[in-house]
Design an enzyme around this catalytic site. Sequence first.
Site, PDB file in Angstrom:
ATOM      1  N   ARG A  96      47.745  44.574  35.891  1.00  0.00           N
ATOM      2  CA  ARG A  96      47.618  44.015  34.597  1.00  0.00           C
ATOM      3  C   ARG A  96      48.922  42.816  34.673  1.00  0.00           C
ATOM      4  O   ARG A  96      48.966  41.650  33.985  1.00  0.00           O
ATOM      5  CB  ARG A  96      47.794  45.075  33.532  1.00  0.00           C
ATOM      6  CG  ARG A  96      46.602  45.714  33.227  1.00  0.00           C
ATOM      7  CD  ARG A  96      45.421  44.719  32.868  1.00  0.00           C
ATOM      8  NE  ARG A  96      44.187  45.119  33.012  1.00  0.00           N
ATOM      9  CZ  ARG A  96      43.170  45.051  33.901  1.00  0.00           C
ATOM     10  NH1 ARG A  96      43.512  44.485  35.146  1.00  0.00           N
ATOM     11  NH2 ARG A  96      42.134  45.857  33.884  1.00  0.00           N
ATOM     12  N   GLU A  99      47.730  39.927  36.411  1.00  0.00           N
ATOM     13  CA  GLU A  99      46.898  39.182  35.621  1.00  0.00           C
ATOM     14  C   GLU A  99      47.509  38.288  34.615  1.00  0.00           C
ATOM     15  O   GLU A  99      47.440  37.247  34.514  1.00  0.00           O
ATOM     16  CB  GLU A  99      46.115  40.054  35.183  1.00  0.00           C
ATOM     17  CG  GLU A  99      44.946  39.458  34.069  1.00  0.00           C
ATOM     18  CD  GLU A  99      44.199  40.704  33.351  1.00  0.00           C
ATOM     19  OE1 GLU A  99      43.022  40.375  33.349  1.00  0.00           O
ATOM     20  OE2 GLU A  99      44.477  41.512  33.020  1.00  0.00           O
ATOM     21  N   SER A 122      66.430  34.207  37.682  1.00  0.00           N
ATOM     22  CA  SER A 122      66.906  34.975  38.911  1.00  0.00           C
ATOM     23  C   SER A 122      66.199  36.491  38.606  1.00  0.00           C
ATOM     24  O   SER A 122      66.224  36.888  37.649  1.00  0.00           O
ATOM     25  CB  SER A 122      68.248  35.134  38.811  1.00  0.00           C
ATOM     26  OG  SER A 122      68.681  36.000  39.805  1.00  0.00           O
TER      27      SER A 122
END
Length: 156
Positions: A96, A99, A122
Amino acid sequence: MTQSLHYSSPRETLTDTIMMAKIRKNLTFEAINQGTGLSLAFVTAALLGQHPLPEQAARVVAEKLDLDEDAIRLLQTIPLRGSIPGGVPTDPTIYRFYEMVQIYGSTLKALVHEQFGDGIISAINFKLDIKKVPDPDGGERAVITLDGKYLPTKPF
């Protein structure tokens, strides 16, 4: 003296030992983290092999998990980072996040560049936080904060 690993298997083996001790002792990451003086996210990442711990924190963790002196030293080594093998992740929770980056990665990049200029956020000078909050529509929501220092690209 600061030590560094050139391959991941020593820390992976230690992570297995840590996770088995965590299960055996029925501890949460929060309980293990208490007394380290560090954030829950940082210590959890360290226990999963992604960061070195300062000696004091390594000793606190080791005492709770019954780890030996070799493990304490290994917890202080700079690991070979990166816990996800090549390719698309298959774990549903990790997928997820993959995604989310697939869908919102170009949006994040565009907004960072528009608001900050050419550069990066960073992951070294970085903080991570996760909170569980009630969802007004029922259930719960996860609020995840990624707080990284902006580093501008410098022409040379």
